[in-house]
Design an enzyme around this catalytic site. Structure first.
Site, PDB file in Angstrom:
ATOM      1  N   CYS A  57       3.920  -5.502  -8.630  1.00 31.90           N
ATOM      2  CA  CYS A  57       2.915  -6.521  -8.319  1.00 31.90           C
ATOM      3  C   CYS A  57       1.606  -5.891  -7.837  1.00 31.90           C
ATOM      4  CB  CYS A  57       3.442  -7.451  -7.234  1.00 31.90           C
ATOM      5  SG  CYS A  57       4.924  -8.368  -7.688  1.00 31.90           S
ATOM      6  N   GLU A  59      -0.234  -6.659  -5.307  1.00 31.85           N
ATOM      7  CA  GLU A  59      -0.294  -6.465  -3.854  1.00 31.85           C
ATOM      8  C   GLU A  59       0.320  -5.128  -3.460  1.00 31.85           C
ATOM      9  OE1 GLU A  59       0.525 -10.937  -4.546  1.00 31.85           O
ATOM     10  OE2 GLU A  59       0.913  -9.047  -5.568  1.00 31.85           O
TER      11      GLU A  59
END
Length: 135
Positions: A57, A59
Site C-alpha cells: 500500500c 501508506e
C-alpha cells in the site's frame, strides 16, 4: 492540529504520488504523503503484484521510505484515492501505529478536492504497539 495549508500541501503531494501508482490489477491508484517531525515529507504509491499478497500500500511505501532515510517521528499522513476520501487499510493502520499512535490521518479523494481528518488512535482503538511487548 496542523494548519489548513499544511494539510492541503500534504493532500496535493499525495495526489501527485498517486500518479506513480502501479495498479494494473485493481485499477485503484493510491498516493500518500507522510510528514515527519523534522518537516520532511515522504511520498508513496501503491505497488501491486501478480501475486496479490505481495502488493504494498501507498501508506506503507511512504513510511518505509521515511524510516529508511532515518525518520522515526511523524505528525501527519495524507492518503488520496478514488472518488471519495478513503482511510488506510487495517495493515497500514497497524504499521503506522508502531511509530505514531497519535498520527493525524488526512483522507482525501483522488483529486484532493475533498478530505476529512482523524487521529490514527481513533481508527485503531486499543492498538498494539511496542509498549505491549515490554515487560
Amino acid at each position: 492540529m496542523l494548519q489548513r495549508d499544511t494539510e492541503a500541501e500534504l493532500v496535493q503531494r499525495a495526489v501527485g504520488a498517486r500518479t506513480q501508482a502501479y495498479a494494473p490489477y485493481s485499477r485503484f491508484a493510491v498516493g500518500a504523503a507522510l510528514l515527519a517531525q523534522d518537516g520532511r515529507i515522504f511520498t508513496g504509491c501503491n505497488v501491486e503484484n501478480a501475486s496479490y499478497g505481495l502488493t504494498v500500500c501507498a501508506e506503507r511505501v511512504a513510511l518505509f521510505k521515511a524510516v529508511s532515510e532515518g525518520a522515526r517521528e511523524f505528525l501527519a499522513l495524507a492518503v488520496a484515492c478514488g472518488k471519495s476520501p478513503c482511510a488506510p487499510c487495517g495493515a497500514c493502520r497497524q504499521v503506522l501505529y508502531e511509530f505514531a499512535p497519535d498520527l493525524l490521518l488526512i483522507m482525501a479523494d483522488g483529486e484532493g478536492k475533498n478530505w476529512r481528518s482523524a487521529k490514527l488512535r481513533d481508527l485503531l482503538p486499543q492498538g498494539f504497539g511496542p509498549s505491549a511487548l515490554q515487560k
